[in-house]
Design a protein around this motif. Sequence first.
Motif, short mmCIF file in Angstrom:
data_model
loop_
_atom_site.label_atom_id
_atom_site.label_comp_id
_atom_site.label_asym_id
_atom_site.label_seq_id
_atom_site.Cartn_x
_atom_site.Cartn_y
_atom_site.Cartn_z
N GLU A 189 -8.88 -6.25 13.94
CA GLU A 189 -8.06 -5.09 14.31
C GLU A 189 -8.07 -4.01 13.24
N VAL A 190 -8.24 -4.44 12.00
CA VAL A 190 -8.08 -3.49 10.91
C VAL A 190 -8.82 -4.02 9.68
N THR A 191 -9.33 -3.11 8.89
CA THR A 191 -10.08 -3.48 7.69
C THR A 191 -9.11 -3.87 6.58
N THR A 192 -9.27 -5.07 6.06
CA THR A 192 -8.38 -5.52 4.99
C THR A 192 -9.19 -6.07 3.82
N GLY A 193 -8.50 -6.39 2.78
CA GLY A 193 -9.14 -6.87 1.56
C GLY A 193 -8.27 -6.48 0.37
N PRO A 194 -8.04 -5.18 0.20
CA PRO A 194 -7.05 -4.78 -0.81
C PRO A 194 -5.69 -5.37 -0.42
N LEU A 195 -5.13 -6.15 -1.30
CA LEU A 195 -4.02 -7.01 -0.87
C LEU A 195 -2.74 -6.24 -0.54
N GLY A 196 -2.03 -6.78 0.42
CA GLY A 196 -0.76 -6.20 0.85
C GLY A 196 -0.90 -5.18 1.96
N GLN A 197 -2.07 -4.55 2.06
CA GLN A 197 -2.26 -3.50 3.06
C GLN A 197 -2.01 -4.02 4.47
N GLY A 198 -2.52 -5.22 4.73
CA GLY A 198 -2.43 -5.76 6.09
C GLY A 198 -0.99 -5.93 6.55
N VAL A 199 -0.11 -6.24 5.62
CA VAL A 199 1.30 -6.40 5.99
C VAL A 199 1.82 -5.07 6.52
N CYS A 236 -0.75 -10.81 -1.48
CA CYS A 236 -0.07 -9.83 -0.62
C CYS A 236 1.43 -9.84 -0.91
N ALA A 237 1.96 -11.03 -1.11
CA ALA A 237 3.40 -11.15 -1.33
C ALA A 237 3.83 -10.52 -2.65
N MET A 238 2.91 -10.47 -3.60
CA MET A 238 3.26 -9.88 -4.90
C MET A 238 3.17 -8.36 -4.90
N GLU A 239 2.26 -7.82 -4.09
CA GLU A 239 2.03 -6.38 -4.08
C GLU A 239 3.27 -5.62 -3.60
N GLY A 240 3.55 -4.52 -4.25
CA GLY A 240 4.71 -3.71 -3.89
C GLY A 240 4.67 -3.21 -2.46
N ILE A 241 3.50 -2.90 -1.96
CA ILE A 241 3.41 -2.33 -0.62
C ILE A 241 3.97 -3.29 0.43
N SER A 242 3.80 -4.58 0.23
CA SER A 242 4.29 -5.53 1.24
C SER A 242 5.81 -5.58 1.23
N ASN A 243 6.39 -5.42 0.05
CA ASN A 243 7.86 -5.38 0.01
C ASN A 243 8.40 -4.14 0.69
N GLU A 244 7.74 -3.02 0.44
CA GLU A 244 8.15 -1.77 1.09
C GLU A 244 8.07 -1.92 2.61
N ALA A 245 6.94 -2.43 3.07
CA ALA A 245 6.72 -2.53 4.52
C ALA A 245 7.67 -3.54 5.14
N ALA A 246 7.91 -4.64 4.44
CA ALA A 246 8.80 -5.68 4.97
C ALA A 246 10.23 -5.17 5.05
N SER A 247 10.61 -4.36 4.09
CA SER A 247 11.96 -3.79 4.11
C SER A 247 12.12 -2.91 5.36
N ASP B 234 18.22 5.05 -5.71
CA ASP B 234 17.83 4.41 -4.47
C ASP B 234 16.32 4.53 -4.24
N GLY B 235 15.79 5.69 -4.58
CA GLY B 235 14.35 5.88 -4.40
C GLY B 235 13.55 4.89 -5.22
N CYS B 236 13.94 4.73 -6.49
CA CYS B 236 13.25 3.76 -7.35
C CYS B 236 13.34 2.36 -6.74
N ALA B 237 14.52 2.06 -6.17
CA ALA B 237 14.73 0.72 -5.62
C ALA B 237 13.86 0.48 -4.39
N MET B 238 13.50 1.54 -3.68
CA MET B 238 12.67 1.39 -2.49
C MET B 238 11.20 1.24 -2.82
N GLU B 239 10.76 1.88 -3.90
CA GLU B 239 9.34 1.89 -4.25
C GLU B 239 8.85 0.48 -4.58
#
Lengths: 747, 747
Positions: A189-199, A236-247, B234-239
């Motif tokens: 469905e989507v190109t992945t590899g760079p971690l966290g992006q898929g989340v 993926c779980a460590m990457e910041g992007i996954s936390n942002e997306a999960a929030s 709050d912004g820092c906390a979201m990043e």
Amino acid sequence: MAAMAMSSLLLHPNSGHHKRPIYKITKLPSRKPFSCKSSLLNPTKIQDQNYKLSWINEIQEAYPSAAAGGEYSDEEFQELVDRRCVDNVRMLIVDSVQRAKAGHPGMALGMADVAYFLYRHVFRHNPMNPTWFNRDRFVLSAGHGCLLQYVCLHLAGFHSVKIEDLQRLCQLGSRTPGHPENTVTAGIEVTTGPLGQGVANAVGFALAEAHLAARFNKPDVAIVDHRTYCIMGDGCAMEGISNEAASLAAHWKLNKLTLIYDDNKNTIDGPTDLAFTEDVTLRFKALGWNTITVDATHSNMSSFKNALLDAFNETQRPTLIRVKTCIGKLSKKEGTSKAHHGIFDEEDEKQMKEKVKWGTRQPFYVIPMLHREMQVQAGRGEELEKEWHSKLNYYQSKYPQEAAEFKCLLYGGMIPGWENSLPKWSTSDAVDATRGYSEKCLNNLAKVLPGLIGGSADLASSNKVHLHDYQDFQNPVSPWGRNIRYGVREHAMAGISNGIALHGGGLIPFAATFLTFSDYMKNSIRLSALSHAGVIYIMTHDSIGLGEDGPTHQPVEHLVGLRAIPRLLVFRPADGNETAGAYRVAVANRGAPSVVALSRQKVAANLEGTSADGVERGGYIVSDNSLDDHLPEIILIGTGSELCLCEGSARVLRREGRRVRVVSLVCWRLFDRQGVEYKERVLPPGVTRRVSVEARSTIGWREYVGPEGVVVGVDEFGASGAYLDTFKKFGFTEENVTRIAKNLLSK
Amino acid sequence: MAAMAMSSLLLHPNSGHHKRPIYKITKLPSRKPFSCKSSLLNPTKIQDQNYKLSWINEIQEAYPSAAAGGEYSDEEFQELVDRRCVDNVRMLIVDSVQRAKAGHPGMALGMADVAYFLYRHVFRHNPMNPTWFNRDRFVLSAGHGCLLQYVCLHLAGFHSVKIEDLQRLCQLGSRTPGHPENTVTAGIEVTTGPLGQGVANAVGFALAEAHLAARFNKPDVAIVDHRTYCIMGDGCAMEGISNEAASLAAHWKLNKLTLIYDDNKNTIDGPTDLAFTEDVTLRFKALGWNTITVDATHSNMSSFKNALLDAFNETQRPTLIRVKTCIGKLSKKEGTSKAHHGIFDEEDEKQMKEKVKWGTRQPFYVIPMLHREMQVQAGRGEELEKEWHSKLNYYQSKYPQEAAEFKCLLYGGMIPGWENSLPKWSTSDAVDATRGYSEKCLNNLAKVLPGLIGGSADLASSNKVHLHDYQDFQNPVSPWGRNIRYGVREHAMAGISNGIALHGGGLIPFAATFLTFSDYMKNSIRLSALSHAGVIYIMTHDSIGLGEDGPTHQPVEHLVGLRAIPRLLVFRPADGNETAGAYRVAVANRGAPSVVALSRQKVAANLEGTSADGVERGGYIVSDNSLDDHLPEIILIGTGSELCLCEGSARVLRREGRRVRVVSLVCWRLFDRQGVEYKERVLPPGVTRRVSVEARSTIGWREYVGPEGVVVGVDEFGASGAYLDTFKKFGFTEENVTRIAKNLLSK
């Protein structure tokens, strides 16, 4: 500003209520618990006794102890069949890696049970038609485990991965590259590899589903009704992007999203506890997720099945299923980071085959019954697609207006003539910042592009991207809303936008922030380009011209970094008509992302010579006072807010009798794609006196100004100060440009 | 490889145990609860009755009801004084914003109590010497609130912010720019503004403190003993970056880190619950933090004080103090996102002044007693610095070896002659990937640079950055270790590295990942450059030459994006000696960050003509067969692994009688900085036949190859495949370069 009449372009010209489009008043049907669980609860009863007997032979050879009892319940039988199939999956993984002498077998072996179970019992998709709209979406965020997905796609009957493809893993030109690419392999469905992006992509898929379901489903018929699954690893779980997306996923109550966390306790450098000792489950709880932990180290899928049933019953929260697995399962390296990637030594390979009693089977052997086994699910997929088409027919007859809009979306969301909705400006219109022009373009487009949806990372008011006639996307309050509130989460915003773009529901996502914060989402922008996701990035405050906020907020090097991303179209429009032109191209290009870089400060004028048609060619002549048979003596080349400076200087020089051409180079890539003839018409080789003016890094401009030209730019960090002071400090004044031009002319 | 004798360079030439440097066997003193709390518990008793009387007058006028009782305890009196001082802080904020017609008063007003309390009662620093080593570090991650920090710095007696500076907020050239910049204003530890970065910087400060304390403190004397405070919004906390950094802070048990979360429930676009409904406190608990919530909306600091005392008592966990505040406190916009930035209307300004009974005081009025009040803390700071110097003297007499090393660090960590430790390679040495050469350089440097510390985002083995003679930094097990395990958290890694570099303890941080993942940390790299943090970024797998992992992992556009960042030195060395040269420059440049881009694949040779001296000039002649009086007919310009291709082609062409020069352009910025004479010696204007060969985006090369030259590069995404296949597909073969060169020569 000459506003266009819009009504002729509207899908429902008679509905009249521009302020209340129909999807605002669509009543949201209750989201029933997911029907897929029925197939999970009741395994298919096998009627064909020969088929069953073949399996029993296979099973008894493989697991003498398991077979001791002789008779099995349907459920037990299915479990044993599954287990043997998983053995086969693992052997294919081993064979592929050994053949390729490359790849990542660790995660693939560890998650084989889970992935096989999903492809065999869970996913509602149709291998015969991988792009069927109402399919479940699956994202492998831990993209390095793609071999597992290739094996499953092959066994599930996707034509995109044949056994020969598995044999060509990681080879140039194969359909089984080292990380999964949606543009190469149907079923990815989507190109992945760079971690966290898929989340983040998965959150985008789930958002798209929730949004479209709210807009189109009716109490008596749900034409948008699918789930999103995503496998994430420890990385993926460590990457910041996954936390942002999960929030965000929890905030949006995306209950149909299931995230499967491959908790194998290892990463490349060693055990995860080298650097990762937080309580992931509790973190997801804190974000608002339903969390379940299951142990899959012993290949018993019943607790995983129950977890899925639990997820299906959720009506509010997304679900995290934390699955304890054993990386590199079967190998002597199992349970250690050594299994993460790389091939197996001969002894290891031999022992692995012995462990599953593989005998002397050739590499890439597939148990004959396995394909048929998988066909059960494939057949169910075909059935589901048929059912869906019947539903769609019913929907069409009962709700023709909505059906028309829905189909429009399925075919890309482009209504013929949509581009006429873009406003036009004349030189007498009041001037604005290009972000202001952009606001008008976006709001006009929203009315004629039913798929246009997007938002900002908490800068909607600064980026001016609010769609004024539409609500916020807030689930369950207003999932039909088309303004997305991303909070201060640029990276997730871009990753989610990729998911929305690739969902296939015809949505056209835009994502906005300050240009300088493109840094935060750079990898996601790159992946938009790599995976052909037509995201429109709206990036305001595009130069030192933003003034007071200072160098942390003033982009200098960003444009060149973005222009260098393959396929990405980077526009820096100069005024209203160029802004409209940028949108015209960006919207039309559904297979490539665009960046529209916009000014915070007002530009000096709406220029006579700018045009959307010009923007389409990337670079064009804005003004020229040379007579027919003469070339200009000098060419001033500008982009964005600096094009007006060029025009201003040109006026001064012309008054002094000079032949001056002004060229807008609004999109390098589009200009570079033009034929030589056109390019030389705009920038004739005979005119070597050229000045480029752009308030950012000078890198790359030499290509256009030639060896004798002058590049006016900023190769240092900006400075906090009022906009005009800052511009002056760095030489962006009419006087300075004129001075430089005169200097060149005197040579 | 000619390995250098190292012993002469070691700080402790007689210690002998290269494998066990002294800081490995240093016994870790127990980390006592922090002594600062005593000053918090016992407020200074005011002796001067006149001074007291002046305050009482001021207070009675401001708060008639509070003063009704007449007599106060010392504590009550201090609270009232503090409260009045905070009023003054707020008035200075209002005056500054009104004068500047710009700025962000919202957070500044909301957090005024907290910030004032910290500057008045908590921070152990010396305004007379803002760079005193053992000071507490404070990071304002919510950098847009810098006006509050400027006001506090001014009141605390920092010479860097005078009242005139407050009056010039956000003006060009002022010391009070729109976001805080450590290079502009003494007392600002690090440049912030892009949200979340400061949290990572603060983790870097706390890591540096814990590491140095473990290496240098002795049971009888602690010369490294300070705390790190950070305010996040709050912004820092979201990043995502803040979550990554916070996860590491807890993993590393950085108990001396206190994060103060300004929980004001608003961001730019509106109330936080538009997009942010997670349980932040629970998330931090899940990460392993001590968490405390206090209410500061009513200016009562006693619960905040208690929270700090709690934080001081922590011996394991970092502490999050979640402070409920009111954004834009006093303004009629208070409690709403409208207060976030922008000026106040006249009526609002008037009412705010009335609310605090400011009477007809002039703008920028400071209560006369306030400066003296703040001097208490400043005086304590001077006292503390004196005490610390006495300790250092004692330390020096008792532990002279360690003291020498410590002082070496304080003066930048550079031992004269350190660069001689870099290995040298000859053409007969076995070839390796440049990441392999880098490994040797790093490991040699570690022995002579006591401050060298760093690690990778879970790719230590692939990046080859492990310091083999040193342990991991793991607190409390081995805080003296110099290998940092960042997990898969590139963004936090870079932000933390900035903190380590700017801590002032002489540490030289390196941070490693694949070049393609520089995307994940782009903004932090930018901030390294902007804040003069000499981080060394080691980025391997630097081109399509990495092979099988495919386009998601193959950088194409990254180098040009990095080269465009002002001040950043980007090296792409070609072989062993160039790699050593890159490190020589990178280490020496403590005021600017460097990127060292390294190959995954083996390079073809150690070239005869490459040199560290050449690298220092950024570009230089590697080989040339032209006779003295002749210019070459053609110049082949390469970087990194492609320089060998150029050499190979040159050999072929020379055999055919051509005069060919090969130039290495290993660092554009350094070459650009050379004088015209040198540049024209290397690239003579008379030689217009030039070919550049670099396996990445072609943007920018025209500057060096001129209008008639040919740029060989990659302007599309790479492909998964064996390295040589991939290189061939994109034209990076000796044959292709030779063909192109011949073509040019035939013109």
